[in-house]
Write a protein that holds these residues in place. Structure first.
Motif, PDB file in Angstrom:
ATOM      1  N   ILE B  55      23.291   0.937  -4.223  1.00  0.00           N
ATOM      2  CA  ILE B  55      24.464   0.967  -5.090  1.00  0.00           C
ATOM      3  C   ILE B  55      24.717  -0.401  -5.715  1.00  0.00           C
ATOM      4  O   ILE B  55      24.973  -0.510  -6.909  1.00  0.00           O
ATOM      5  N   SER B  56      24.623  -1.423  -4.913  1.00  0.00           N
ATOM      6  CA  SER B  56      24.908  -2.758  -5.445  1.00  0.00           C
ATOM      7  C   SER B  56      23.868  -3.163  -6.484  1.00  0.00           C
ATOM      8  O   SER B  56      24.178  -3.874  -7.438  1.00  0.00           O
ATOM      9  N   GLY B  63      25.607  -3.494 -15.100  1.00  0.00           N
ATOM     10  CA  GLY B  63      26.581  -4.461 -15.581  1.00  0.00           C
ATOM     11  C   GLY B  63      28.007  -4.108 -15.227  1.00  0.00           C
ATOM     12  O   GLY B  63      28.927  -4.430 -15.972  1.00  0.00           O
ATOM     13  N   VAL B  64      28.191  -3.427 -14.094  1.00  0.00           N
ATOM     14  CA  VAL B  64      29.540  -3.119 -13.633  1.00  0.00           C
ATOM     15  C   VAL B  64      29.693  -3.620 -12.197  1.00  0.00           C
ATOM     16  O   VAL B  64      28.739  -4.116 -11.598  1.00  0.00           O
ATOM     17  N   THR B  65      30.890  -3.480 -11.656  1.00  0.00           N
ATOM     18  CA  THR B  65      31.110  -3.952 -10.292  1.00  0.00           C
ATOM     19  C   THR B  65      30.500  -2.967  -9.290  1.00  0.00           C
ATOM     20  O   THR B  65      30.225  -1.812  -9.608  1.00  0.00           O
ATOM     21  N   HIS B  70      29.870   2.477  -7.135  1.00  0.00           N
ATOM     22  CA  HIS B  70      30.088   3.324  -5.962  1.00  0.00           C
ATOM     23  C   HIS B  70      30.820   4.606  -6.336  1.00  0.00           C
ATOM     24  O   HIS B  70      30.450   5.704  -5.898  1.00  0.00           O
ATOM     25  N   GLN B  71      31.846   4.475  -7.147  1.00  0.00           N
ATOM     26  CA  GLN B  71      32.610   5.654  -7.539  1.00  0.00           C
ATOM     27  C   GLN B  71      31.761   6.623  -8.360  1.00  0.00           C
ATOM     28  O   GLN B  71      31.813   7.848  -8.152  1.00  0.00           O
ATOM     29  N   LEU B  72      30.985   6.081  -9.281  1.00  0.00           N
ATOM     30  CA  LEU B  72      30.127   6.941 -10.100  1.00  0.00           C
ATOM     31  C   LEU B  72      29.098   7.664  -9.240  1.00  0.00           C
ATOM     32  O   LEU B  72      28.836   8.857  -9.433  1.00  0.00           O
ATOM     33  N   VAL B  73      28.510   6.934  -8.289  1.00  0.00           N
ATOM     34  CA  VAL B  73      27.539   7.569  -7.396  1.00  0.00           C
ATOM     35  C   VAL B  73      28.219   8.676  -6.596  1.00  0.00           C
ATOM     36  O   VAL B  73      27.670   9.774  -6.429  1.00  0.00           O
TER      37      VAL B  73
END
Lengths: 150, 150
Positions: B55-56, B63-65, B70-73
Motif C-alpha cells: 500500500i505504501s 502521488g498520494v498519502t 489505504h482507503q482506495l485499496v
DNA sequence: CCAATGTCAGCATAACTGACATCA
DNA sequence: CTGATGTCAGTTGTGCTGACATTG
C-alpha cells in the motif's frame, strides 16, 4: 534511476501536470497573502468579466454546475473579493463583480501563473511549452463514447 | 462578444484536458460493467504490479498519502477487485494484489484509455498527441516557489 | 530508539443532484 | 406554461492530517 516511468498513460500524465500547476498556484497565492484562495476560486476569477458576470454564466464558462459556481461565489463574497449586484437587465439575475481587493488577488494569480509558465519553460524548454499549449488549446470534442448522451 | 474574455491560461487548459480524460474513462468503465470504478481506482490499478504491491508503495507511485491509498485499496477489496496478502518479506507489510475480476477491470480500463488516445488522435491529430505526451512526460520538477520546503 | 507500514478517525475541498421560488 | 436563474440542502469523491500499534 533505472525505473523509467514511460509506461504512464495520458490520464496519469495529465493528472500529474494538473497537480503540478495547482500546487504551484496555490502555494504562490498563499505566499502572496491570500491563504484562503484555492484553484477553484481563481478559476472562477479567470472567467469573470471586470464589469460583472452572472453566476450561471460563470458556471458555463468554468464547466461546473450553477450550484457549484454559486457556492464558490458565496465564499469569495465572504472573503471580500467579490460583490453581488442586481443585474439591471434581469431582475431574477445577479452579477458577480470583483471588489478592489478581488482585483488585486486576480493580479497576484496572473503573476503566479506567468511565473509558473516561465518556470516550466526553464525546466522543459520553451518549445515544449508552446507545443503543449498548442495541443491543449485545440478542440478535443466530447470524451464520451459514441451513443451516449451528454 | 467583446474581447474582454481572458485567454485561457495553462492551468485552465490542463484542467480541461484532465476532465476530458477523466470523464471519458469513467463513462467507458461504467458502460463496460464497472459502474463503481472511479478514476482514482484505475489510477491505483495502473501502478499495481501483477504480483502485488505494498500500500505504501502504491501511495508513492500514485502521488498520494499512505492513508488515501489505504482507503482506495479498502474500497477495491470491498468491490472484489483486490485482495490483501501478507508480505512474506515483511510481517508489518501487506501486498495488494488484483483478483481475477480485478484484472478484467484493469483490461477494460486499458482498453478505454487506448480508445481515448485513439479518439484524441482523430480529433487533434496524431502528431499533436505525440507532442503532448512528449511535453508531459518530461521532468517538470517542483512547482513550489524558491525557498519553500516540499 | 528510530523508521516504515498499516490502520482508524476526523476533516477540507470541490464537485454533484434534488428541490424550490422567482422572474422573463 | 416554460425556461433561466438563484438558492438551500444533502451527498459523493478524493484528498488531507493526526494519532496509534506493529514490525524491522
Amino acid at each position: 534511476m533505472p525505473d523509467t516511468r514511460s509506461d504512464s498513460n495520458l490520464g496519469q500524465l495529465l493528472l500529474r501536470a494538473f497537480r503540478w500547476f495547482d500546487e504551484g498556484l496555490v502555494a504562490r497565492l498563499h505566499a502572496a497573502g491570500w491563504p484562503e484562495l484555492t484553484r477553484a476560486h481563481s478559476l472562477l476569477f479567470a472567467v469573470t468579466d471586470q464589469h460583472g458576470t452572472r453566476i450561471s454564466e460563470l458556471a458555463r464558462r468554468a464547466g461546473v454546475t450553477r450550484q457549484s459556481a454559486h457556492q464558490l461565489v458565496t465564499e469569495l463574497v465572504r472573503l471580500g473579493l467579490m460583490e453581488l449586484r442586481a443585474d439591471p437587465a434581469n431582475k431574477s439575475a445577479k452579477l458577480a463583480v470583483p471588489t478592489v481587493e478581488g482585483r488585486r488577488s486576480v493580479q497576484a494569480a496572473l503573476r503566479a501563473i506567468a511565473e509558473l509558465e516561465r518556470e516550466l519553460s526553464v525546466r522543459i524548454g520553451p518549445d515544449q511549452v508552446i507545443r503543449l499549449r498548442d495541443a491543449l488549446d485545440r478542440d478535443w470534442g466530447s470524451p464520451l463514447p459514441p451513443g451516449q448522451h451528454s
